[in-house]
Write a protein that holds these residues in place. Sequence first.
Motif, PDB file in Angstrom:
ATOM      1  N   MET A  96       0.851  -1.201   0.000  1.00  0.00           N
ATOM      2  CA  MET A  96       0.000   0.000   0.000  1.00  0.00           C
ATOM      3  C   MET A  96       0.881   1.244   0.000  1.00  0.00           C
ATOM      4  O   MET A  96       1.815   1.365   0.765  1.00  0.00           O
ATOM      5  CB  MET A  96      -0.911   0.008   1.227  1.00  0.00           C
ATOM      6  N   LYS A  97       0.570   2.184  -0.914  1.00  0.00           N
ATOM      7  CA  LYS A  97       1.334   3.416  -1.019  1.00  0.00           C
ATOM      8  C   LYS A  97       0.435   4.610  -0.745  1.00  0.00           C
ATOM      9  O   LYS A  97      -0.790   4.543  -0.886  1.00  0.00           O
ATOM     10  CB  LYS A  97       1.931   3.544  -2.423  1.00  0.00           C
ATOM     11  N   LYS A  98       1.058   5.714  -0.369  1.00  0.00           N
ATOM     12  CA  LYS A  98       0.318   6.968  -0.317  1.00  0.00           C
ATOM     13  C   LYS A  98       0.608   7.722  -1.605  1.00  0.00           C
ATOM     14  O   LYS A  98       1.761   8.022  -1.917  1.00  0.00           O
ATOM     15  CB  LYS A  98       0.696   7.831   0.883  1.00  0.00           C
ATOM     16  N   ILE A  99      -0.460   8.015  -2.348  1.00  0.00           N
ATOM     17  CA  ILE A  99      -0.332   8.725  -3.618  1.00  0.00           C
ATOM     18  C   ILE A  99      -1.002  10.077  -3.485  1.00  0.00           C
ATOM     19  O   ILE A  99      -2.163  10.177  -3.074  1.00  0.00           O
ATOM     20  CB  ILE A  99      -0.997   7.948  -4.773  1.00  0.00           C
ATOM     21  N   THR A 100      -0.280  11.122  -3.826  1.00  0.00           N
ATOM     22  CA  THR A 100      -0.851  12.468  -3.858  1.00  0.00           C
ATOM     23  C   THR A 100      -1.309  12.774  -5.271  1.00  0.00           C
ATOM     24  O   THR A 100      -0.504  12.752  -6.204  1.00  0.00           O
ATOM     25  CB  THR A 100       0.186  13.517  -3.428  1.00  0.00           C
ATOM     26  N   VAL A 101      -2.592  13.037  -5.438  1.00  0.00           N
ATOM     27  CA  VAL A 101      -3.134  13.416  -6.750  1.00  0.00           C
ATOM     28  C   VAL A 101      -3.386  14.915  -6.718  1.00  0.00           C
ATOM     29  O   VAL A 101      -4.192  15.410  -5.922  1.00  0.00           O
ATOM     30  CB  VAL A 101      -4.428  12.651  -7.069  1.00  0.00           C
ATOM     31  N   VAL A 102      -2.703  15.643  -7.573  1.00  0.00           N
ATOM     32  CA  VAL A 102      -2.790  17.100  -7.612  1.00  0.00           C
ATOM     33  C   VAL A 102      -3.696  17.499  -8.776  1.00  0.00           C
ATOM     34  O   VAL A 102      -3.310  17.414  -9.941  1.00  0.00           O
ATOM     35  CB  VAL A 102      -1.393  17.732  -7.765  1.00  0.00           C
ATOM     36  N   ALA A 141       0.336  20.947   1.458  1.00  0.00           N
ATOM     37  CA  ALA A 141       1.340  20.420   2.395  1.00  0.00           C
ATOM     38  C   ALA A 141       0.858  19.110   3.011  1.00  0.00           C
ATOM     39  O   ALA A 141       1.627  18.146   3.127  1.00  0.00           O
ATOM     40  CB  ALA A 141       1.622  21.449   3.486  1.00  0.00           C
ATOM     41  N   GLU A 142      -0.391  19.077   3.408  1.00  0.00           N
ATOM     42  CA  GLU A 142      -0.958  17.849   3.974  1.00  0.00           C
ATOM     43  C   GLU A 142      -0.995  16.737   2.940  1.00  0.00           C
ATOM     44  O   GLU A 142      -0.681  15.579   3.240  1.00  0.00           O
ATOM     45  CB  GLU A 142      -2.379  18.133   4.476  1.00  0.00           C
ATOM     46  N   ALA A 143      -1.353  17.081   1.719  1.00  0.00           N
ATOM     47  CA  ALA A 143      -1.433  16.082   0.658  1.00  0.00           C
ATOM     48  C   ALA A 143      -0.074  15.456   0.373  1.00  0.00           C
ATOM     49  O   ALA A 143       0.032  14.258   0.089  1.00  0.00           O
ATOM     50  CB  ALA A 143      -1.999  16.710  -0.610  1.00  0.00           C
TER      51      ALA A 143
END
Length: 348
Positions: free
Chosen positions: A1-7, A66-68
């Motif tokens: 499981m990864k954390k992905i930031t979608v902008v 920043a949180e993302a």
Amino acid sequence: MKKITVVGAGSWGTALSMVLADNGNFVSLWSHREDQADEIRNKHINSKYLPGIILPAGVKGTSSLAEALEDSDAVLLVVPAKSMREVLGKIKGLLKHPVLFIHGVKGIEPGTFKRMSEIIKEEIPPELRKAVVVLSGPSHAEEVSLRHPTTVAVASEDNGAAKEAQDIFFNHYFRVYTNEDIIGVEIGGALKNIIALGAGISDGLGYGDNAKAALITRGLAEISRLGTKLGAHPLTFIGLTGMGDLIVTCTSVHSRNWRAGNMLGKGQNLRDILARMGMVVEGVRTAEAAFALSQKEKVEMPITEAIYRVLFEEKLPKDAVDELMGRDKKDEIAALTESLQDKKWSES
């Protein structure tokens, strides 16, 4: 499981967030609008861009970049091409560790003629990026959000990074191929929007399937000519990110570029069309860049030139079509192979 930031929480960014969450990833979906982020976070919907779709629990909306970005493994950029440098500047000031950058943005920057991956490399220092990957192919957000079968490609100069992106996105309804030709994938994805504008214009004029089929075919030839001149592999343009993306964008009512072109063909004003649509029509900005780039590189692109003149010089769409049909006679195969001369892969 990864954390992905979608902008970018438009239709495409939201649909890709659903794919990532379906694959067990934690997705932080960033929007510059707090009301939209709140709706995604608390109601699990994005009513403006994907009405009627319930988002997976793994997608969390936020208006804090920043949180993302905190503890992110990868950043997926899905913003308008014109906003890319501004958004990257914000990311650079907030990111505290290296991540994999993936983008799904289709455009070329006017003036510099930079592709999106080149802009990422310019704006994000090497110590903050592991690699840059582009995701492209025939894919409407509306259909992906319904989990309809979709096939795309990911490309990078780093094959390991492309395979990592492939693993992140691949599932039973979202099939992903890898491709080493990042130039061809980005050029195909950007320029097909110009031809889609033309297809919409043709339909708006009532010219039917014959005209549209010819436009798509000759449009692909133009895309290939410019792409190969810039260093792309010709076979890329008969694949998913060339022919595949071109077909879906030129023939579907989901396509913003087709819809904008269709209204132009019916005599409506470009400024009014863009205001009414309320969403970015990437083909307009890309037509400006591609026409200038074709002049710089001395690559013949008559369809692109005609669409540019309709968009920016108020040429009547019917007059543009008449001029295209009245061009000098040519041999089809000679015209198709002209751009293959003196290329390293023409002898392979």
